[in-house]
Design an enzyme around this catalytic site. Structure first.
Site, PDB file in Angstrom:
ATOM      1  N   ASP A  38       2.997   5.790  -7.058  1.00 34.79           N
ATOM      2  CA  ASP A  38       4.030   5.528  -6.088  1.00 34.79           C
ATOM      3  C   ASP A  38       5.434   5.477  -6.989  1.00 34.79           C
ATOM      4  OD1 ASP A  38       3.146   5.466  -3.527  1.00 34.79           O
ATOM      5  OD2 ASP A  38       2.241   3.519  -4.009  1.00 34.79           O
ATOM      6  N   HIS A  57       0.789  -1.314  -0.312  1.00 35.43           N
ATOM      7  CA  HIS A  57       0.095  -0.235   0.066  1.00 35.43           C
ATOM      8  C   HIS A  57       0.970   1.298   0.008  1.00 35.43           C
ATOM      9  CE1 HIS A  57      -3.366   2.381   0.488  1.00 35.43           C
ATOM     10  NE2 HIS A  57      -3.691   2.121   1.600  1.00 35.43           N
ATOM     11  N   HIS A  84      -2.023  -1.761 -10.361  1.00 33.00           N
ATOM     12  CA  HIS A  84      -3.096  -1.574  -9.307  1.00 33.00           C
ATOM     13  C   HIS A  84      -4.515  -2.157  -9.223  1.00 33.00           C
ATOM     14  CE1 HIS A  84      -5.550   1.657  -7.121  1.00 33.00           C
ATOM     15  NE2 HIS A  84      -4.062   2.275  -6.820  1.00 33.00           N
TER      16      HIS A  84
HETATM   17  N1  CMC Z   1       4.954  -6.643 -11.033  1.00 32.66           N
HETATM   18  C1  CMC Z   1       4.915  -7.781 -11.562  1.00 32.66           C
HETATM   19  N2  CMC Z   1       3.653  -8.314 -11.930  1.00 32.66           N
HETATM   20  C2  CMC Z   1       2.755  -7.816 -11.263  1.00 32.66           C
HETATM   21  C3  CMC Z   1       2.810  -6.621 -10.519  1.00 32.66           C
HETATM   22  C4  CMC Z   1       3.812  -5.960 -10.355  1.00 32.66           C
HETATM   23  N3  CMC Z   1       4.062  -4.726 -10.008  1.00 32.66           N
HETATM   24  N4  CMC Z   1       1.513  -6.523 -10.258  1.00 32.66           N
HETATM   25  C5  CMC Z   1       0.658  -7.310 -10.530  1.00 32.66           C
HETATM   26  N5  CMC Z   1       1.250  -8.290 -11.202  1.00 32.66           N
HETATM   27  C6  CMC Z   1       1.108  -9.718 -11.680  1.00 32.66           C
HETATM   28  C7  CMC Z   1       0.501 -10.636 -10.719  1.00 32.66           C
HETATM   29  O1  CMC Z   1       1.661 -11.341 -10.582  1.00 32.66           O
HETATM   30  C8  CMC Z   1      -0.507 -11.337 -11.539  1.00 32.66           C
HETATM   31  O2  CMC Z   1      -0.050 -12.239 -12.374  1.00 32.66           O
HETATM   32  P1  CMC Z   1      -0.588 -13.562 -12.839  1.00 32.66           P
HETATM   33  O3  CMC Z   1      -2.071 -13.225 -13.508  1.00 32.66           O
HETATM   34  O4  CMC Z   1       0.380 -14.102 -13.848  1.00 32.66           O
HETATM   35  O5  CMC Z   1      -0.604 -14.371 -11.541  1.00 32.66           O
HETATM   36  C9  CMC Z   1      -1.346 -10.049 -12.396  1.00 32.66           C
HETATM   37  O6  CMC Z   1      -0.430  -9.263 -12.457  1.00 32.66           O
HETATM   38  C10 CMC Z   1      -2.612  -9.696 -11.503  1.00 32.66           C
HETATM   39  O7  CMC Z   1      -2.036  -9.143 -10.129  1.00 32.66           O
HETATM   40  P2  CMC Z   1      -2.903  -9.102  -8.732  1.00 32.66           P
HETATM   41  O8  CMC Z   1      -1.836  -9.462  -7.580  1.00 32.66           O
HETATM   42  O9  CMC Z   1      -3.874 -10.004  -8.881  1.00 32.66           O
HETATM   43  O10 CMC Z   1      -3.310  -7.769  -8.599  1.00 32.66           O
HETATM   44  P3  CMC Z   1      -3.887  -6.866  -7.486  1.00 32.66           P
HETATM   45  O11 CMC Z   1      -5.119  -6.249  -7.935  1.00 32.66           O
HETATM   46  O12 CMC Z   1      -4.320  -8.061  -6.366  1.00 32.66           O
HETATM   47  O13 CMC Z   1      -2.697  -6.054  -6.911  1.00 32.66           O
HETATM   48  C11 CMC Z   1      -1.140  -4.447  -6.429  1.00 32.66           C
HETATM   49  C12 CMC Z   1      -2.541  -4.955  -7.120  1.00 32.66           C
HETATM   50  C13 CMC Z   1      -0.928  -3.121  -6.309  1.00 32.66           C
HETATM   51  C14 CMC Z   1      -1.043  -5.116  -5.081  1.00 32.66           C
HETATM   52  C15 CMC Z   1      -0.214  -5.224  -7.284  1.00 32.66           C
HETATM   53  O14 CMC Z   1      -0.114  -4.744  -8.773  1.00 32.66           O
HETATM   54  C16 CMC Z   1       1.344  -4.869  -6.727  1.00 32.66           C
HETATM   55  O15 CMC Z   1       1.899  -5.509  -5.809  1.00 32.66           O
HETATM   56  N6  CMC Z   1       2.151  -3.897  -7.167  1.00 32.66           N
HETATM   57  C17 CMC Z   1       3.415  -3.534  -6.691  1.00 32.66           C
HETATM   58  C18 CMC Z   1       2.982  -2.832  -5.533  1.00 32.66           C
HETATM   59  C19 CMC Z   1       2.827  -1.346  -5.718  1.00 32.66           C
HETATM   60  O16 CMC Z   1       3.166  -0.631  -6.522  1.00 32.66           O
HETATM   61  N7  CMC Z   1       1.750  -0.823  -4.873  1.00 32.66           N
HETATM   62  C20 CMC Z   1       1.124   0.458  -4.861  1.00 32.66           C
HETATM   63  C21 CMC Z   1      -0.084   0.288  -5.275  1.00 32.66           C
HETATM   64  S1  CMC Z   1      -0.635   1.875  -5.622  1.00 32.66           S
HETATM   65  C22 CMC Z   1      -0.698   2.832  -4.105  1.00 32.66           C
HETATM   66  C23 CMC Z   1      -2.104   2.928  -3.844  1.00 32.66           C
HETATM   67  O17 CMC Z   1      -3.205   3.324  -4.449  1.00 32.66           O
HETATM   68  O18 CMC Z   1      -2.114   2.183  -2.812  1.00 32.66           O
END
Ligand code: CMC
Length: 438
Positions: free
Chosen positions: A371, A276, A315
């Site tokens: 971020d 987050h 995101h």
């Molecule tokens: N790098 C590589 N792969 C990724 C990333 C990333 N940053 N984010 C998502 N993926 C992949 C993930 O592995 C999955 O792949 P697969 O379908 O092959 O299993 C696919 O994309 C879907 O991801 P998800 O984890 O189901 O997506 P989510 O909506 O649950 O997670 C997230 C969203 C923000 C937690 C995630 O994208 C992440 O961990 N990003 C990096 C951390 C980050 O930058 N966080 C800040 C968020 S913005 C601030 C805020 O608004 O709070």
């Protein structure tokens, strides 16, 4: 079916056939949702539990009705109380946006002046708060200090527990918004072994924050106007983001009708996590680890192989682009004009370019989020990475409070209490220790 559904037009229903019993149910659809309680009426037998929804992480569950912030993730739209984030970042200031979020409308001149005056004259904290903060270890993480001291404020303002009185609620919201920069700056100075600097009420909200952070022996500290403006923009961008993890924490804890200091402390705890608010700190560490442009392809391969994430990308809601990232990228230029360019910017730009063309990221709709660039700005402003989440928590306080206030006034809200699917053992026979330990 529930009363609210009475307003749904006749055709707006979902017909569900339960193949366990052959029974069909018409479930009303309102605002693109069905009520989980309506699904609960689907059951095999009267004495059996009704059908529930399993949704870890609330990926497809609306937990409230809210008029604070609108996001269209597919179109990259973010609006506070109906105003596009781009217009607010361009034309407004943080305190006006905080007023907008909490009160639901832009302030008149009188309302604005009264609001700014109120916030400005509540910036000081009780001396015992300072003493309390001084008790932390020399290397305490400033976010941990902020979390504890905001929670601690509930003991200084016990009247904050009277959340049903709107005037009282207003006073606690003013206090929280006013004192957050003071607490954040104290935490920053603590880590540096520098004396805490008291607020300067002649300065604006952001100028005062910068003064409390960086003032040394000069009689008055006034930061460069361009930096003050950039911080205003960053604060506006971070002020609210509808039902994210920390806002959900504030609402969930607030639903027990606890005081707002305790609820906001819960939000700070949620924001602390690397998925987050901690992501921009992780971005900087990642950029530093990559080190040089030629190492980027190898790094990207590692991400695609699932070894790690490209921090600052992706995101839960934005599947096109994060509108805040666009504005921040522009703010980088303004800040770097004063501070000089952060050398990590070159790596960030190249990383973004490569990732945006790569099938892995394109197919998963992974774009830079807020971020990705904010850490670069914060570093250029001389903040250590540990301060980044504090810089997020300060402006997010107005959003948390707007959402908390909405929750308190919402007659539909109940104490948060999700269901579970129990997967453990049942009715085991307890065996005495003498038997088990032989
Ligand atoms: N790098 C590589 N792969 C990724 C990333 C990333 N940053 N984010 C998502 N993926 C992949 C993930 O592995 C999955 O792949 P697969 O379908 O092959 O299993 C696919 O994309 C879907 O991801 P998800 O984890 O189901 O997506 P989510 O909506 O649950 O997670 C997230 C969203 C923000 C937690 C995630 O994208 C992440 O961990 N990003 C990096 C951390 C980050 O930058 N966080 C800040 C968020 S913005 C601030 C805020 O608004 O709070």
């Amino acid at each position: 079916m529930s009363d609210e559904t009475a307003t749904a037009s006749a055709g707006d229903t979902l017909t569900v056939r339960d193949n366990r019993t052959g029974t069909e149910y018409d479930v009303p659809i309102l605002d693109g949702t069905v009520r989980a309680a309506d699904l609960g009426k689907i059951r095999v037998a009267e004495d059996e539990p009704g059908l529930a929804v399993y949704d870890p992480g609330f990926v497809n569950t609306a937990s409230c009705r809210s008029a604070v912030t609108f996001i269209d993730g597919d179109e990259g739209v973010l609006e506070y109380r109906g105003y596009p984030i781009e217009q607010l970042a361009e034309n407004s200031d943080y305190l006006e946006v905080a007023y907008l979020l909490i009160h639901g409308h832009l302030p008149s001149r009188d309302e604005y002046e009264a609001w700014v005056h109120e916030i400005t004259y509540h910036t000081f904290v009780h001396e015992n708060v300072k003493t309390f903060m001084q008790g932390f270890r020399y290397d305490a993480h400033p976010m941990g200090m902020l979390l504890a001291s905001v929670g601690g404020l509930s003991t200084f303002y016990p009247e904050g527990r009277n959340i049903s009185d709107p005037d009282n609620r207003h006073m606690q919201m003013v206090r929280l918004i006013a004192k957050m920069p003071t607490l954040g700056a104290f935490a920053f100075r603590h880590a540096q072994g520098k004396p805490y600097v008291y607020p300067d009420n002649e300065l604006s909200y952001t100028a005062n924050f910068l003064a409390m952070l960086f003032k040394m022996s000069e009689r008055k500290f006034v930061a460069d106007e361009r930096l003050i403006k950039a911080l205003e923009v960053l604060f506006i961008l971070h002020a609210d983001h509808e039902q994210n993890c920390s806002t959900n924490a504030v609402r969930s804890v607030g639903s027990s009708q606890v005081d707002p200091y305790s609820a906001v402390a819960a939000g700070i705890g949620a924001l602390f996590g690397p998925l987050h608010g901690g992501a921009n700190e992780a971005v900087l560490r990642m950029l530093r680890r990559i080190g040089t442009i030629d190492k980027i392809p190898e790094f990207i391969e590692g991400v695609k192989a699932g070894n790690e994430k490209l921090m600052g990308f992706g995101h839960r809601v934005y599947k096109n682009y994060d509108p805040r990232a666009k504005i921040i990228k522009k703010a980088c230029d303004d800040v770097f004009e004063v501070t000089g360019v952060n050398p990590l910017l070159t790596i960030a730009l190249e990383l973004e370019k490569i990732a945006l063309e790569d099938e892995y990221f394109v197919s998963r709709k992974l774009y830079p989020n807020v971020d990705f660039y904010s850490g670069l700005i914060y570093e250029a402003l001389s903040f250590p990475p540990e301060m980044f989440t504090v810089l997020f928590a300060i402006p997010r306080t107005s959003g948390w409070l707007a959402q908390w206030s909405e929750l308190v006034d919402d007659p539909e809200q109940k104490i948060a209490r999700p269901k579970q699917i129990y997967t453990g053992d049942r009715t085991l026979e307890f065996e005495a220790r003498e038997k088990r330990w032989t």
